[in-house]
Scaffold this active site. Structure first.
Site, mmCIF file in Angstrom:
data_model
loop_
_atom_site.group_PDB
_atom_site.id
_atom_site.type_symbol
_atom_site.label_atom_id
_atom_site.label_comp_id
_atom_site.label_asym_id
_atom_site.label_seq_id
_atom_site.Cartn_x
_atom_site.Cartn_y
_atom_site.Cartn_z
ATOM 1 N N ASP A 33 0.786 -1.244 0.000
ATOM 2 C CA ASP A 33 0.000 0.000 0.000
ATOM 3 C C ASP A 33 0.818 1.295 0.000
ATOM 4 O O ASP A 33 0.392 2.304 0.588
ATOM 5 C CB ASP A 33 -0.952 0.019 1.196
ATOM 6 C CG ASP A 33 -2.109 -0.957 1.045
ATOM 7 O OD1 ASP A 33 -2.222 -1.582 -0.021
ATOM 8 O OD2 ASP A 33 -2.896 -1.099 2.003
ATOM 9 N N LYS B 60 -6.081 -5.215 -4.109
ATOM 10 C CA LYS B 60 -6.861 -5.810 -3.027
ATOM 11 C C LYS B 60 -7.919 -4.811 -2.565
ATOM 12 O O LYS B 60 -7.795 -3.607 -2.813
ATOM 13 C CB LYS B 60 -5.965 -6.223 -1.854
ATOM 14 C CG LYS B 60 -5.233 -5.065 -1.171
ATOM 15 C CD LYS B 60 -4.283 -5.593 -0.100
ATOM 16 C CE LYS B 60 -3.576 -4.464 0.629
ATOM 17 N NZ LYS B 60 -4.481 -3.625 1.430
ATOM 18 N N CYS C 160 -2.778 -2.963 7.326
ATOM 19 C CA CYS C 160 -2.637 -3.889 6.203
ATOM 20 C C CYS C 160 -1.373 -4.740 6.271
ATOM 21 O O CYS C 160 -1.390 -5.905 5.875
ATOM 22 C CB CYS C 160 -2.698 -3.129 4.889
ATOM 23 S SG CYS C 160 -4.332 -2.422 4.570
#
Length: 204
Positions: free
Chosen positions: A14, A109, A142
């Site tokens: 991310d 995702k 995450c």
């Protein structure tokens, strides 16, 4: 001394404009992970893994235009009002400083875990990857969720303590403390040293 349990892959979680850039959607929401210190370390790891011919996986969060694939949707949600993290937009793109190379893998995702409704596990198994090296943001969201899930799926897991980050230091350190039970942590320099030993042993 840190060493790889089996064939390793680098996972970058991310590192997107929406989460990390000063003009991204999370910064506009008053939430931002400062990537200043971890970007150079991630780049160093990227360089070493690529040079060794080892796989690199970029994970990124990206939603459909109507956010129908986002958990816990709320019409008053400010992220949606800002049109944040929509697939194909600048906000969902990886930071320019960490642009994936043609040989890298990019996995989209829609949840904290990189394994939820993605092809990642199968891709890793097919590639023969056994040890996942996690970097990126946020350490307590995450990164930690993905590392825990990887551990439950019987991958060896290492989270890089100085190449991960989140919104504040206390949450970062708490996540690293929790991850000691899910594969453990190592520093960038320790991983690079292990890579050099692996390369020498394999004559890469």
């Amino acid at each position: 001394m840190f060493q790889f349990d089996s064939s390793p892959a680098l996972v970058v979680v991310d590192m997107q404009n929406g989460f990390c850039h000063k003009d991204g959607s999370f910064a506009r929401l008053g939430i931002q992970s400062d990537p200043t210190t971890i970007v150079p370390r991630i780049n160093e790891l990227l360089s070493k893994f690529r040079a060794a011919g080892l796989p690199v996986y970029f994970l990124k969060t990206g939603y459909k235009e109507d956010y129908s694939d986002r958990r816990g949707r709320d019409r008053q949600d400010r992220l949606e009002q800002l049109q944040g993290l929509l697939q194909g937009t600048w906000d969902a793109d990886i930071l320019d400083e960490l642009t994936p190379s043609p040989g890298d893998n990019v996995v989209n995702k829609t949840r904290n875990s990189c394994f939820y409704q993605t092809s990642l596990e199968n891709t890793l198994r097919e590639r023969g990857v056994g040890h996942l090296i996690f970097t990126g943001v946020g350490t307590d969201v995450c990164v930690e969720t993905s590392a825990r899930d990887a551990y439950q799926l019987n991958f060896a897991v290492t989270t890089i303590s100085d190449a991960t980050g989140t919104c504040n230091e206390s949450d970062h350190l708490a996540a690293l403390h929790a991850l000691r039970n899910f594969g453990g942590t190592a520093s960038t320099s320790e991983v690079i040293e292990a890579l050099e030993k692996l390369r020498d042993s394999n004559h890469v």
